[in-house]
Design an enzyme around this catalytic site. Structure first.
Site, PDB file in Angstrom:
ATOM      1  N   LYS A  37      82.305  40.815  37.651  1.00  0.00           N
ATOM      2  CA  LYS A  37      81.047  40.076  37.639  1.00  0.00           C
ATOM      3  C   LYS A  37      81.112  38.858  38.541  1.00  0.00           C
ATOM      4  CE  LYS A  37      82.306  37.173  33.916  1.00  0.00           C
ATOM      5  NZ  LYS A  37      81.968  35.828  33.629  1.00  0.00           N
ATOM      6  N   THR A  38      82.296  38.259  38.642  1.00  0.00           N
ATOM      7  CA  THR A  38      82.412  37.104  39.532  1.00  0.00           C
ATOM      8  C   THR A  38      82.165  37.542  40.967  1.00  0.00           C
ATOM      9  OG1 THR A  38      84.108  36.321  38.037  1.00  0.00           O
ATOM     10  CG2 THR A  38      83.835  35.115  40.072  1.00  0.00           C
ATOM     11  N   ASP A 259      75.975  32.193  34.940  1.00  0.00           N
ATOM     12  CA  ASP A 259      77.075  33.037  34.479  1.00  0.00           C
ATOM     13  C   ASP A 259      77.262  32.826  32.973  1.00  0.00           C
ATOM     14  OD1 ASP A 259      79.170  34.759  34.515  1.00  0.00           O
ATOM     15  OD2 ASP A 259      80.594  33.376  35.463  1.00  0.00           O
ATOM     16  N   GLU A 260      77.871  33.784  32.301  1.00  0.00           N
ATOM     17  CA  GLU A 260      78.134  33.687  30.856  1.00  0.00           C
ATOM     18  C   GLU A 260      76.849  33.346  30.092  1.00  0.00           C
ATOM     19  OE1 GLU A 260      80.987  34.633  29.936  1.00  0.00           O
ATOM     20  OE2 GLU A 260      82.538  34.001  31.358  1.00  0.00           O
ATOM     21  N   GLN A 301      80.905  39.342  24.343  1.00  0.00           N
ATOM     22  CA  GLN A 301      81.854  38.255  24.559  1.00  0.00           C
ATOM     23  C   GLN A 301      81.268  36.901  24.187  1.00  0.00           C
ATOM     24  OE1 GLN A 301      84.601  38.505  28.042  1.00  0.00           O
ATOM     25  NE2 GLN A 301      83.244  40.148  28.689  1.00  0.00           N
ATOM     26  N   ARG A 658      91.733  40.742  27.895  1.00  0.00           N
ATOM     27  CA  ARG A 658      92.434  39.892  28.870  1.00  0.00           C
ATOM     28  C   ARG A 658      93.621  40.634  29.465  1.00  0.00           C
ATOM     29  NH1 ARG A 658      88.691  37.783  30.247  1.00  0.00           N
ATOM     30  NH2 ARG A 658      87.707  39.207  28.805  1.00  0.00           N
TER      31      ARG A 658
END
Length: 799
Positions: A37-38, A259-260, A301, A658
């Site tokens: 996504k980044t 983002d997020e 998340q 992770r």
DNA sequence: ATGTAGGTGGTTTTT
DNA sequence: CCACCTACAT
């Protein structure tokens, strides 16, 4: 596809291309963990700039941490420099030498990306407030100016405490400052004013809260200070009340990226809505010519609801920013995971499938099966720490030799780190801890920052009170009491009283020397304010205040450490000046106030220890999760609350995802929660939600070799206490056994006894030293030679 | 005014 | 267990 844009679309999958190509209108990108996504975000910004000729000045990009902003900027620089490379050197980027690459990157950074606003909600909107806070019209007539201080949680809390004690004369035991501060914060996050709260108050306690809120807000204004919540709340109020200013920023930020998005709260959502649509109500807005709102998130998340984040905002995105043109897509899903082994992905998918509140989304692995997930049951937290340490040692002795940065140890609460640290220390494994005490929260750093803050903002009484007698100037409680009293009687800031020589001499009398000394110091330092940057100013503060000489005279290990930290602070300020052309003091203070643990640079080659929350957005080759027990993870506060439990599960999902190659899970059957009593714990419900065939159950770990010994060496006071215990004298063995539940505890050893050790193998006892609690034995092992062991602690048994 | 002994109470997670 | 606070001694 456009030749020049090739480097932007290279190596992207279909869905990523859809996201990157998006130009105007709203787009929601559901991006699973490790789905790139980044990349999608950075490449889209690059595409806006290169393909659509958007001026970066018209882009607003919100990231979750400052570090993410930094990294994204760097990646963007490189992307844009790649095109420049073709234009200026007529050769591809990767054939340029380092110097040329840097040249191009710098020119992009200094020139092209100048106007780009990229950062966290808090840093971006405090920047906005520096421009416009003076036009804000408060309903109660309170004001602030652009030199406002930013109060952190402890500043805010001491302000609340002062109000409870001094202004309202209430008992802080009955009305806990922490709880009241929390209630105020909550109100602010829902855009409620003190008046609203007063109206809604239904009982005495709620009335008290409303009263505190009112006084607190007044106090903040008197101090020309804002708390974290204000940095978001005030912009909302300002943009709502002032259409001219709203127009301004709306015209500027034509392309907004967040983002997020799953972790935004109501206030942040209001901000985005106001800037995007230029109206309080997004429903009426239909004109997407030349504008876009692009949000990226993953409801699975969402882990910050305790901070008022609400992932239903993400779920509501398409409804909120409805766009007319039916030919345009408004949703893209990135579901392909490029990070983790398929075993890890499957476990994560199965785990999260137990949640009810979700968006339809499933992670699709692209990697091989890899190792099974390892599950280890330990006796207690010490053997858990030890088991992890031994695992790291065995991994690093075979294969990935000494790549310590491959490993992360994650846990639910910061308190769990201590035992793990001790174990790592024992085996000389280098590590860094994220969390706990922030650099900027250390006492000496806060002291100097308070000086700096006060110099910039003389209304800041909280900072003044912190530094008035630091270093010691003989200004005591009574003097301070008198000063505060006068300041509230005259409705003046403390400094206005302190800075008046006549007042001080008549009010304080014989002990006014220190206060005069202080005001002279401040006046002297203030003269430097306009001439020097933060680094030089900090140096002057440290020297002229006597803070440094004070540290040098005490010359303890602690003061030496403090001195080093202050040097580090000067370094940080220097670095700030290098990175920011303006290098203003306010800017540096803002960085200090809003920097988080997650912003800390990854130090090279160390094992990482952090909370699961802090691990969001990161990845590691090997991930250990400690303390998977009911009541710890999931937290006991979530056990009777299904919503909270689902959030814990999402946190667990974050932890799992992770890991790239190896995931190792740990739980203990007994745990000492705060040094005191042992509590038996049962395995986390999450463990039962992972398919059995993905798990390799490791054999039970007994108390390891390292930490128990460590305990013995480093926790001498504890042992002393046991030895002075009368019970010990009556029955030493019994007392010892109660503390060390080592496997061979209590056995009588003789010379020539044969034994087996879990890591050294077979051996024979050659000597015995001491007795009772002081016993140790020398063992000659077949393979590793002679070792001295404590038979009560070592993992040995007779054969 | 300052230092220290002893008691108390507290744990999610953080910008 | 540890950080924080209060009370008393210097």
């Amino acid at each position: 596809m456009d030749q020049t844009a090739n480097h932007i679309f290279r190596d992207l999958n279909e869905a990523q291309i859809d996201a990157v190509r998006h130009f105007t209108g709203p787009l929601l990108v559901i991006a699973g963990a490790g789905s790139g996504k980044t990349r999608a975000l950075t490449h889209r910004i690059a595409n806006l700039i290169e393909t659509h000729n958007i001026d970066p000045y018209n882009i607003l990009a919100v990231t979750f941490t400052n570090k993410a902003a930094r990294e994204m900027k760097e990646r963007l620089e490189i992307l844009l420099a790649q095109k420049l490379s073709q234009n200026q050197f007529a050769q591809p980027w990767n054939t340029l030498n380092q110097a040329d690459q840097n040249l191009l990157r710098n020119s992009i950074k200094e020139d092209k990306l100048k106007g780009l606003w990229m950062g966290t909600f808090h840093s971006l909107f405090s920047k906005l407030l520096r421009f416009d806070i003076e036009t804000y019209q408060d309903p109660e007539g309170l004001t602030w100016n652009k030199h406002f201080s930013i109060y952190d949680e402890s500043d805010s809390q001491s302000l609340v405490k002062e109000i409870i004690n001094q202004e309202l004369n209430l008992d802080p035991k009955q009305y806990e400052p922490k709880k009241i501060r929390w209630a105020i914060s909550n109100a602010k996050n829902q855009c409620l004013s003190p008046k609203d709260l007063k109206k809604e108050a239904e009982n005495h306690f709620e009335n008290i809260i409303a009263a505190c809120y009112e006084r607190y807000k007044e106090a903040l204004s008197r101090n020309n200070a804002l708390d974290f919540d204000d940095l978001l709340l005030l912009p909302v109020l300002l943009l709502k009340q002032n259409s001219q200013i709203r127009d301004n920023w709306h015209r500027r930020f034509k392309h907004i990226l967040v983002d997020e998005y799953q972790d935004t709260n109501q206030t942040q959502y209001e901000l985005i809505k106001l800037l995007t649509t230029n109206s309080e109500d997004s429903k009426g807005f239909k004109n997407w010519d030349n504008r876009s709102i692009f949000v990226v998130g993953d409801a699975d998340q969402s882990i910050y609801s305790f901070r008022a984040a609400d992932f239903r905002i993400l779920i509501g995105f398409q409804k909120d920013f409805d766009n007319d043109s039916k030919d345009q897509i408004s949703l893209v899903k990135l579901e392909e995971n490029y990070r983790s082994s398929s075993t890890i992905i499957e476990a994560a998918n199965q785990l999260i499938a137990n949640n009810t509140e979700r968006i339809d989304k499933v992670l699709k692995p692209t990697k091989e099966k890899g190792d099974l997930i390892s599950l280890t049951k330990c006796d207690d937290e010490i053997s858990e720490a030890d088991a992890i340490t031994q695992k790291i040692r065995s991994f690093s002795s075979s294969g990935d030799k000494k790549f310590w940065n491959n490993y992360a140890i994650l846990y639910r609460t910061n308190a769990q780190s201590r035992v793990i640290e001790q174990s790592l220390n024992r085996w000389n494994i280098p590590y860094t801890i994220f969390g706990g005490l922030r650099f900027f929260d250390r006492r000496e750093i806060k002291d100097i920052i308070a000086y700096l803050r006060f110099l910039v903002n003389k209304s800041d009484d909280i900072s003044l009170l912190r530094i008035l007698n630091v270093p010691k100037r003989g200004i005591g409680k009574t003097s301070i009491q008198k000063l505060s009293q006068l300041s509230s009687q005259l409705n003046l800031n403390l400094w206005e009283i302190i800075n008046n020589k006549e007042t001080i001499l008549s009010l304080i009398g014989r002990s006014s020397k220190g206060i005069l000394e202080f005001s002279n110091l401040i006046n002297e330092l203030s003269a430097y304010l306009n001439n020097y940057g933060p680094a030089k100013l900090i140096q002057l503060i440290i020297e002229k205040s006597g803070y440094l000489s004070n540290l040098l005279t005490s010359a303890t290990e602690e003061s030496e450490e403090r001195r080093r930290n202050l040097l580090e602070l000067i370094n940080a300020a220097t670095q700030y000046q290098e990175e920011n052309e303006l290098g203003s003091i306010e800017g540096f203070l803002e960085t200090a106030a809003l920097s988080s643990e997650a912003d800390k640079q990854q130090t090279n080659n160390r094992v990482t220890l952090m909370t699961l929350h802090n691990s969001k957005g990161l990845e590691f080759n090997t991930v250990f999760i400690a303390g998977l027990e009911q009541g710890l993870f999931p937290s006991y506060r979530s056990l009777d609350n299904p919503f909270a439990l689902e959030e814990e599960r999402r946190l667990c999902y974050v932890g799992f995802t992770r890991a790239k190659e190896r995931l190792l899970l740990y739980h203990a059957s007994e745990r000492r929660l705060w040094g005191g009593d042992r509590e038996t714990s049962i395995p986390s419900i999450f463990l039962s939600e992972i398919p059995k065939d993905l798990i390799k159950d490791e054999k039970q770990q007994y108390g390891g070799t390292s930490l128990r010994k460590d305990w013995h060496l480093e926790r001498l006071p504890r042992i002393d206490r046991v030895e002075s215990n009368t019970m010990f004298h009556k029955n030493p063995k019994n007392a010892v056994r109660r503390i060390y539940s080592g496997p061979a505890a209590g056995k009588e050893w003789k010379i020539k006894d044969k034994l087996i050790h879990t890591s050294f193998g077979k051996g024979e006892i050659t000597h015995i030293f001491g007795k009772g609690s002081k016993i140790s034995i020398a063992v000659k092992f077949d393979k590793v030679g002679s070792k001295i062991l404590d038979p009560r602690l070592a993992p040995i048994r007779a054969i």
